[in-house]
Design an enzyme around this catalytic site. Structure first.
Site, PDB file in Angstrom:
ATOM      1  N   SER A 128       0.875  -1.085   0.037  1.00  0.00           N
ATOM      2  CA  SER A 128       0.048  -0.092   0.004  1.00  0.00           C
ATOM      3  C   SER A 128       0.633   1.140   0.054  1.00  0.00           C
ATOM      4  O   SER A 128       1.908   1.241   0.495  1.00  0.00           O
ATOM      5  CB  SER A 128      -0.969  -0.086   1.187  1.00  0.00           C
ATOM      6  OG  SER A 128      -1.607   1.238   1.125  1.00  0.00           O
ATOM      7  N   LYS A 184      -4.957  -6.471   2.918  1.00  0.00           N
ATOM      8  CA  LYS A 184      -4.818  -5.464   2.050  1.00  0.00           C
ATOM      9  C   LYS A 184      -6.045  -4.999   1.421  1.00  0.00           C
ATOM     10  O   LYS A 184      -6.360  -3.803   1.036  1.00  0.00           O
ATOM     11  CB  LYS A 184      -3.839  -5.599   0.902  1.00  0.00           C
ATOM     12  CG  LYS A 184      -3.813  -4.368  -0.218  1.00  0.00           C
ATOM     13  CD  LYS A 184      -3.181  -3.423   0.085  1.00  0.00           C
ATOM     14  CE  LYS A 184      -3.573  -2.228  -0.760  1.00  0.00           C
ATOM     15  NZ  LYS A 184      -3.237  -2.173  -2.322  1.00  0.00           N
ATOM     16  N   HIS A 187      -7.876  -3.237   4.042  1.00  0.00           N
ATOM     17  CA  HIS A 187      -7.173  -1.950   4.244  1.00  0.00           C
ATOM     18  C   HIS A 187      -7.964  -0.782   3.347  1.00  0.00           C
ATOM     19  O   HIS A 187      -8.352   0.297   3.454  1.00  0.00           O
ATOM     20  CB  HIS A 187      -5.903  -1.889   4.119  1.00  0.00           C
ATOM     21  CG  HIS A 187      -5.214  -0.434   3.714  1.00  0.00           C
ATOM     22  ND1 HIS A 187      -5.292  -0.006   2.392  1.00  0.00           N
ATOM     23  CD2 HIS A 187      -4.343   0.239   4.375  1.00  0.00           C
ATOM     24  CE1 HIS A 187      -4.671   1.137   2.384  1.00  0.00           C
ATOM     25  NE2 HIS A 187      -4.076   1.314   3.714  1.00  0.00           N
ATOM     26  N   ASN A 188      -8.098  -1.297   1.993  1.00  0.00           N
ATOM     27  CA  ASN A 188      -8.822  -0.582   1.216  1.00  0.00           C
ATOM     28  C   ASN A 188     -10.154  -0.159   1.324  1.00  0.00           C
ATOM     29  O   ASN A 188     -10.663   0.918   0.979  1.00  0.00           O
ATOM     30  CB  ASN A 188      -8.749  -1.085  -0.426  1.00  0.00           C
ATOM     31  CG  ASN A 188      -7.080  -0.874  -0.955  1.00  0.00           C
ATOM     32  OD1 ASN A 188      -6.160  -0.936  -0.223  1.00  0.00           O
ATOM     33  ND2 ASN A 188      -6.902  -1.058  -2.308  1.00  0.00           N
ATOM     34  N   GLU A 191     -10.508   2.406   3.748  1.00  0.00           N
ATOM     35  CA  GLU A 191     -10.083   3.583   3.133  1.00  0.00           C
ATOM     36  C   GLU A 191     -11.288   4.430   2.390  1.00  0.00           C
ATOM     37  O   GLU A 191     -11.329   5.588   2.503  1.00  0.00           O
ATOM     38  CB  GLU A 191      -9.018   3.300   1.889  1.00  0.00           C
ATOM     39  CG  GLU A 191      -8.356   4.539   1.083  1.00  0.00           C
ATOM     40  CD  GLU A 191      -7.500   4.048   0.017  1.00  0.00           C
ATOM     41  OE1 GLU A 191      -6.478   3.260   0.394  1.00  0.00           O
ATOM     42  OE2 GLU A 191      -7.650   4.342  -1.029  1.00  0.00           O
TER      43      GLU A 191
HETATM   44  P1  NDP Z   1       0.293  -2.206 -14.517  1.00  0.00           P
HETATM   45  O1  NDP Z   1      -0.962  -2.740 -13.476  1.00  0.00           O
HETATM   46  O2  NDP Z   1      -0.280  -0.913 -15.347  1.00  0.00           O
HETATM   47  O3  NDP Z   1       0.812  -3.571 -15.272  1.00  0.00           O
HETATM   48  C1  NDP Z   1       1.879  -3.217 -16.361  1.00  0.00           C
HETATM   49  C2  NDP Z   1       2.983  -4.181 -15.892  1.00  0.00           C
HETATM   50  O4  NDP Z   1       2.402  -5.433 -16.253  1.00  0.00           O
HETATM   51  C3  NDP Z   1       3.949  -4.009 -17.110  1.00  0.00           C
HETATM   52  O5  NDP Z   1       5.289  -4.067 -16.536  1.00  0.00           O
HETATM   53  C4  NDP Z   1       3.640  -5.228 -18.046  1.00  0.00           C
HETATM   54  O6  NDP Z   1       4.679  -5.491 -18.976  1.00  0.00           O
HETATM   55  C5  NDP Z   1       3.201  -6.327 -17.078  1.00  0.00           C
HETATM   56  N1  NDP Z   1       2.359  -7.266 -17.776  1.00  0.00           N
HETATM   57  C6  NDP Z   1       1.206  -7.239 -17.969  1.00  0.00           C
HETATM   58  N2  NDP Z   1       0.844  -8.417 -18.732  1.00  0.00           N
HETATM   59  C7  NDP Z   1       2.006  -9.034 -18.563  1.00  0.00           C
HETATM   60  C8  NDP Z   1       2.117 -10.683 -19.085  1.00  0.00           C
HETATM   61  N3  NDP Z   1       1.119 -11.462 -19.439  1.00  0.00           N
HETATM   62  N4  NDP Z   1       3.306 -11.037 -18.911  1.00  0.00           N
HETATM   63  C9  NDP Z   1       4.387 -10.168 -18.302  1.00  0.00           C
HETATM   64  N5  NDP Z   1       4.237  -9.210 -17.691  1.00  0.00           N
HETATM   65  C10 NDP Z   1       2.883  -8.480 -18.009  1.00  0.00           C
HETATM   66  O7  NDP Z   1       1.634  -1.484 -13.493  1.00  0.00           O
HETATM   67  P2  NDP Z   1       1.580  -0.819 -12.135  1.00  0.00           P
HETATM   68  O8  NDP Z   1       2.979  -0.608 -11.890  1.00  0.00           O
HETATM   69  O9  NDP Z   1       0.595   0.450 -12.085  1.00  0.00           O
HETATM   70  O10 NDP Z   1       0.808  -1.862 -11.267  1.00  0.00           O
HETATM   71  C11 NDP Z   1       1.523  -3.309 -10.855  1.00  0.00           C
HETATM   72  C12 NDP Z   1       0.663  -3.957  -9.944  1.00  0.00           C
HETATM   73  O11 NDP Z   1       0.541  -3.098  -8.497  1.00  0.00           O
HETATM   74  C13 NDP Z   1      -0.630  -4.210 -10.283  1.00  0.00           C
HETATM   75  O12 NDP Z   1      -1.099  -5.482  -9.699  1.00  0.00           O
HETATM   76  C14 NDP Z   1      -1.237  -3.110  -9.518  1.00  0.00           C
HETATM   77  O13 NDP Z   1      -2.833  -3.485  -9.243  1.00  0.00           O
HETATM   78  C15 NDP Z   1      -0.679  -2.884  -8.247  1.00  0.00           C
HETATM   79  N6  NDP Z   1      -0.676  -1.513  -7.939  1.00  0.00           N
HETATM   80  C16 NDP Z   1      -0.804  -1.142  -6.570  1.00  0.00           C
HETATM   81  C17 NDP Z   1      -0.635   0.005  -5.997  1.00  0.00           C
HETATM   82  C18 NDP Z   1      -0.786   0.482  -4.750  1.00  0.00           C
HETATM   83  O14 NDP Z   1      -0.949   1.364  -4.162  1.00  0.00           O
HETATM   84  N7  NDP Z   1      -0.264  -0.941  -3.995  1.00  0.00           N
HETATM   85  C19 NDP Z   1      -0.996   1.326  -6.940  1.00  0.00           C
HETATM   86  C20 NDP Z   1      -0.975   0.815  -8.217  1.00  0.00           C
HETATM   87  C21 NDP Z   1      -0.914  -0.502  -8.681  1.00  0.00           C
HETATM   88  P3  NDP Z   1       4.957  -4.804 -20.265  1.00  0.00           P
HETATM   89  O15 NDP Z   1       5.780  -3.544 -20.090  1.00  0.00           O
HETATM   90  O16 NDP Z   1       5.641  -5.679 -21.174  1.00  0.00           O
HETATM   91  O17 NDP Z   1       3.559  -4.374 -21.095  1.00  0.00           O
END
Ligand code: NDP
Length: 482
Positions: A128, A184, A187-188, A191
């Site tokens: 988070s 988690k 938590h959300n 929030e």
């Molecule tokens: P995204 O959710 O936008 O995902 C993009 C990434 O996933 C890229 O690196 C992409 O690779 C990769 N990807 C998608 N499909 C595949 C696949 N089939 N095989 C390999 N790689 C793949 O990225 P974020 O950084 O925004 O979020 C990452 C994670 O963190 C998510 O699960 C999200 O829900 C979570 N998150 C958590 C937050 C928090 O506050 N905790 C805030 C935001 C996100 P490529 O570059 O090759 O397309």
């Protein structure tokens, strides 16, 4: 093999987490992304991190020292499954795959079960704090086996946020398998409730006193010096103070009033329904966002009748203080309900969750960070088997103090036609919980009437049914024999 930890998925969350890891002494971080351009950009932008980079899964896995530990930060769902299968094909027993994405905890339980026969540890880890937290210190909620935490824990402790009170890192082994992602999720949910309560407080003050957003920002800044001190109150003041460059109006007045959601609030409520836990504050917060995002219905209902006159508080300062107390009381209910869900989930899924530790790791790094969480940690330290937060001495006293104002604010809002779903439902929950007798007795009578669902009596043991369609005598029976 030189890296003690690896990160797969280098979009904003993964690259920030990798940079955070690399900035801590003792860590060498391997990085990999499906599309190599992202990896190359990261290396160019951050040479200081000393990343060990790879452009194939084979090389990535080979760059990790044993036991290999890799954190996946990719798009939740299919992306996560795809990366897990690539890593699992190359990892060995004792290696650790960590999913730091926003996975549904049911998926986490399934993934761990699937990997168990291979001897590879799977850890579902809630993270988070958004991108800023990932870079500078998130609140981290890992599940998985205790054995995996022995390797992972010390690394996570180096990158987690630290509580301002005692410098403790905001990470703990939450419980086995899906416990981390479950916590988690809750938590959300909390929030959502906290944000909705703050939004209702703002709306009441604005409508009841006519103060401008900038003036209300000052009120929130003032509140942030007291028991409500929290990140969400702090940023609320910042948002309310912001002026739109284009129109010169308060930004909050030019933002479309339709709230979005990514789904974790809805998950919290869905699971609460399945577990039978009344998280009414969280549910109302999720529904309030849904209602706001129904422009056609809102337009069609806009001329439905409400109070004839615009209401104004007689004494603005007194009203503002009442709203503050109503907000604090409602917030206590929202957190009490959220912890109820954690307790119920832990029971249902067999997790040994330390509630006080959860409150502690939310004290920094995450969105609901607040001074208040120390009180929750204290309450569970004093009584680990506390049945509800709201009855712990500190919270009981707080609610006793706030109760008259809370009632007044909810009643005033109803008369003024100002929607306060979270304030009102929290008060209704409070009154329901403390009621000596509930009309649930009548519900049982109705259920027995139409479905022969039986009932228990207050004056003797056993299960009973009235022969409603016969001579209406009562018979003793087995529970729910129909
Ligand atoms: P995204 O959710 O936008 O995902 C993009 C990434 O996933 C890229 O690196 C992409 O690779 C990769 N990807 C998608 N499909 C595949 C696949 N089939 N095989 C390999 N790689 C793949 O990225 P974020 O950084 O925004 O979020 C990452 C994670 O963190 C998510 O699960 C999200 O829900 C979570 N998150 C958590 C937050 C928090 O506050 N905790 C805030 C935001 C996100 P490529 O570059 O090759 O397309």
């Amino acid at each position: 093999a030189t890296a003690n930890i690896g990160v797969v998925g280098l979009a904003v969350m993964g690259s920030n987490l990798a940079r955070n890891l690399a900035s801590r002494e003792g860590n060498t971080v391997a990085v990999f992304n499906r599309s190599p351009e992202r990896t190359r950009t990261l290396l160019v932008d951050h040479p200081e991190a000393g990343f060990v980079s790879s452009e194939s899964y084979d090389d990535f896995v080979a760059s990790l020292a044993k036991p290999r530990t890799a954190i996946i930060m990719v798009q939740a769902g299919k992306g996560t499954d795809a990366v897990i299968s690539e890593l699992a094909a190359r990892f060995e027993p004792g290696d650790i795959i960590v999913d730091g994405g926003n996975a549904n905890f049911h998926d986490t339980i399934r993934r761990e079960n699937d990997l168990k026969p291979t001897g590879i540890h799977f850890v579902g880890m809630g993270v988070s704090g958004g991108e800023e937290g990932a870079l500078n210190g998130p609140s981290i909620m890992p599940g998985g086996t205790a054995a995996s935490y022995e390797t992972l824990g010390p690394i996570l402790k180096t990158i987690a946020a630290r509580a301002p009170e005692d410098g403790e890192p905001c990470v703990t082994h939450v419980g086995t398998d899906g416990a981390g992602h479950f916590v988690k999720m809750v938590h959300n949910g909390i929030e959502y409730a906290d944000m909705q309560l703050i939004a209702e407080a703002y709306d009441l003050i604005r409508q009841g006193t006519g103060k401008t957003p900038a003036e209300i920002a000052d009120i929130f800044t003032e509140w942030n010096t007291g028991e409500l001190e929290s990140y969400l109150i702090e940023i609320t003041a910042e948002v309310l103070r912001q002026v739109d460059a284009e129109t010169g109006k308060p930004l909050v007045d030019v933002i479309l009033d339709q709230a979005g959601a990514k789904g974790t609030g809805a998950w919290t409520v869905q699971n609460a329904l399945e577990l039978g836990v009344p998280v009414s504050g969280i549910a109302e917060a999720v529904f309030a966002r849904s209602l706001s995002s129904k422009p056609a219905q809102r337009a069609a209902a806009a001329d439905l009748p409400g109070p004839a006159q615009q209401w104004q508080a007689d004494d603005a300062d007194a009203f503002i203080e009442e709203v503050r107390q109503a907000l604090y009381s409602s917030k206590i209910i929202a957190y009490s309900q959220g912890f109820d869900e954690i307790i119920a989930g832990a029971e249902q899924f067999g997790w040994d969750v330390q509630k006080g530790e959860i409150a502690k790791i939310w004290r920094a790094g995450c969105i609901i960070r607040a001074r208040f969480l120390n009180r929750i940690a204290d309450a569970y330290a004093e009584d680990p088997s506390l049945v509800a937060l709201v009855v712990a001495p500190y919270f009981r006293n707080a609610v006793v103090e706030g109760e008259p104002a809370w009632r007044k604010v909810v009643a005033t809002a109803a008369l003024a036609g100002i929607p306060t779903p979270a304030f009102s439902s929290s008060l209704a929950y409070y009154d329901g919980l403390r009621a000596p007798r509930l009309p649930a007795a009548l519900i049982q009578g109705q259920r027995d009437f139409f479905g022969a669902h039986t009932y228990k009596r207050v004056d003797k043991d056993g299960v009973f049914h009235t022969l409603w369609s016969g001579d209406r005598t009562e018979i003793e029976t087995e529970p729910s024999w129909h």
